[in-house]
Design an enzyme around this catalytic site. Structure first.
Site, short mmCIF file in Angstrom:
data_model
loop_
_atom_site.label_atom_id
_atom_site.label_comp_id
_atom_site.label_asym_id
_atom_site.label_seq_id
_atom_site.Cartn_x
_atom_site.Cartn_y
_atom_site.Cartn_z
N ALA A 166 0.80 -1.24 0.00
CA ALA A 166 0.00 0.00 0.00
C ALA A 166 0.82 1.28 0.00
O ALA A 166 0.25 2.36 -0.05
CB ALA A 166 -0.91 0.01 1.24
N TYR B 210 0.08 -6.93 -15.85
CA TYR B 210 0.48 -6.19 -17.04
C TYR B 210 0.67 -7.19 -18.15
O TYR B 210 1.34 -8.21 -17.96
CB TYR B 210 1.78 -5.40 -16.78
CG TYR B 210 2.18 -4.55 -17.95
CD1 TYR B 210 1.45 -3.40 -18.25
CD2 TYR B 210 3.24 -4.90 -18.77
CE1 TYR B 210 1.79 -2.61 -19.35
CE2 TYR B 210 3.58 -4.11 -19.87
CZ TYR B 210 2.85 -2.97 -20.15
OH TYR B 210 3.18 -2.20 -21.24
N SER C 230 3.36 2.57 -2.02
CA SER C 230 3.86 3.35 -3.15
C SER C 230 3.10 3.00 -4.43
O SER C 230 2.41 1.99 -4.51
CB SER C 230 5.36 3.14 -3.35
OG SER C 230 5.68 1.81 -3.55
N ALA D 198 4.77 -9.03 4.23
CA ALA D 198 3.43 -9.54 3.89
C ALA D 198 3.44 -11.03 3.57
O ALA D 198 2.40 -11.69 3.61
CB ALA D 198 2.87 -8.77 2.69
N TYR E 161 8.90 -8.78 -21.49
CA TYR E 161 7.88 -8.74 -20.42
C TYR E 161 6.92 -9.93 -20.54
O TYR E 161 7.09 -10.95 -19.89
CB TYR E 161 7.14 -7.40 -20.37
CG TYR E 161 6.46 -7.23 -19.03
CD1 TYR E 161 6.96 -6.36 -18.08
CD2 TYR E 161 5.35 -8.02 -18.69
CE1 TYR E 161 6.37 -6.27 -16.82
CE2 TYR E 161 4.77 -7.94 -17.45
CZ TYR E 161 5.27 -7.06 -16.52
OH TYR E 161 4.69 -6.99 -15.29
#
Ligand code: NAI
Length: 398
Positions: free
Chosen positions: A49, A227, A51, A113, A237
């Site tokens: 949370a 993405y 950035s 996390a 990617y």
């Protein structure tokens, strides 16, 4: 008094301006407030949370939909004058202060996390102080490493091609250089480890733990940012290690959907647009794609920063009447980036780039560099130089 210097190594920001970070958070809050309020979730957990996408999501949901939020992140506070901590540390504080001023709950957990303990602490907090249930869980974590909470083994992600090496242009912001980079293909182990870190396993573990603890509201929604990119970045990617990790998130979304059937919950992959973030700046070749893409999109009026994009995603798409889904049910706010004319013009532009012109008016290098600087509190709009001491920064509580 402290001096804040923008110190960049390669495309990694080392220096930060904590007061600039605060102003950047306030600017994003203003952006959302100026758009008014909308009906959305009221109790939200955001994992990652502090950035870029996660922070913009949190700002949007708090100041747009009036949501109480829990934010989980991994950030560091100030140690000494040469080590002021991370930008996300100050973002968390600025966000909490502003949200509390508006009467909202804004709880920050700054811890790993990936661990079982973190999940348990968040669950305990939801039960004891957050009203018992959450109606939205946002997973926006990006990390280079992950320790598997069951085996204790630590995995590192690699941003690599698969099969063949990729050769292409990249930018070094520290040296203001345009150079040719070669990206090696990943080994099977590297592919596996990248999926372990950036795939959907931890997202699923979070959702299983939250479900098991009965802290998910009926019709809970959980989002995860993906993405897919285009032909222009496919080799490094979509077709590379990160693409494999994102495909794993698609699979885990199916598992989570099954898990949530009895409470009518839903796992939604949000295919988000390319933006300038700490994580994306170090993807080889990606900055070159961005300076071409942003130029074209800025001229068309479709270029978005993280806050603009997240505002559109939640206000207009998920909780509004303009959602766009693809054939497998993913939300596609990236349609502006994928627009065929935008892509054709971006390709044409990128092919023209060289050492002489990459940071000229031909490209959006200026936009990319400003957005990159903003992430660490530099070149921030409305920023006014102020004096602050190390002790004052150390006294700030997240
Ligand atoms: P970022 O690096 O700005 O933020 C990552 C967040 O994860 C930070 O809040 C950080 O504190 C937190 N984090 C990292 N390790 C942690 C840990 N062990 N425990 C707790 N928190 C931890 O990343 P960005 O770029 O906002 O990415 C978020 C997601 O959005 C990623 O899944 C990324 O692939 C996706 N995305 C990014 C795009 C881009 O162009 N930047 C485009 C589309 C999707």
């Amino acid at each position: 008094m402290l001096k804040f210097e923008q110190n960049i190594r390669g495309n990694v920001a080392l220096g930060i301006n904590p007061l600039g970070c605060k102003q950047e958070v306030l600017n994003q809050i203003d952006y959302v407030k100026n758009k008014g309020t909308y009906q959305g979730p009221k109790k939200v957990l955001i994992i990652g949370a502090s950035s870029s996408y996660g922070l913009a999501t949190r700002i949007n949901l708090a100041f747009g939909a009036g949501a109480d939020t829990i934010g989980v992140s991994f950030e560091k506070g100030p140690k000494n004058e040469r080590n002021l901590g991370t930008a996300g540390w100050y973002n968390n504080i600025a966000f909490r202060e502003a949200a509390e001023k508006d009467g909202l709950i804004a709880k920050n957990f700054v811890q790993d996390a990936f661990s079982h303990e973190s999940k348990q602490e968040v669950i305990d907090y939801i039960k004891s102080e957050f009203g018992g249930k959450v109606d939205l869980v946002v997973y926006s974590l990006a990390s280079g490493r992950r320790t598997d909470p069951d085996t204790g083994e630590t995995y590192s992600s690699s941003i690599k091609a698969i099969g063949e090496p990729v050769v292409g242009p990249n930018i070094n912001m520290q040296k203001q250089e345009f150079y040719t980079e070669t990206l090696d293909p990943a080994t099977d182990q590297e592919i596996h480890d990248t999926v372990k870190v950036m795939g959907g396993e931890d997202w699923q573990l979070w959702m299983e733990a939250l479900k098991e603890a009965d802290v998910l509201a009926d019709e809970v929604l959980t989002t995860n940012y993906s993405y897919l990119g285009t032909e222009l970045n496919h080799d490094y990617y979509g077709g590379g290690t990160l693409g494999r990790a994102k495909a794993d998130c698609d699979e885990k979304a199916d598992n989570i959907n099954e898990l949530l059937t009895d409470i009518n919950g839903k796992a939604l992959i949000v295919v988000a647009t390319a933006v300038t973030t700490k994580a994306s700046s170090v993807i080889p070749f990606f900055p070159v794609y961005c300076i071409g893409l942003y130029k074209v999109m800025a001229e068309k009026g479709t270029h978005e920063t993280t806050i603009m994009h997240q505002d559109r995603i939640y206000r207009e798409m998920i909780y509004g009447d303009k959602p766009e889904y693809d054939e497998v049910g993913r939300l596609r706010p990236d349609s502006w980036e994928l627009d065929s004319d935008t892509q054709a013009k971006t390709k044409e532009l990128i092919l023209k780039l060289n050492e002489e012109n990459f940071n000229s008016e031909l490209t959006a290098y200026d936009i990319f560099y400003k957005e990159f600087s903003n992430l660490s509190g530099f070149m921030v709009d409305n920023y006014v130089d102020q004096e602050v001491t190390l002790e004052e920064l150390k006294a700030l509580k997240y």
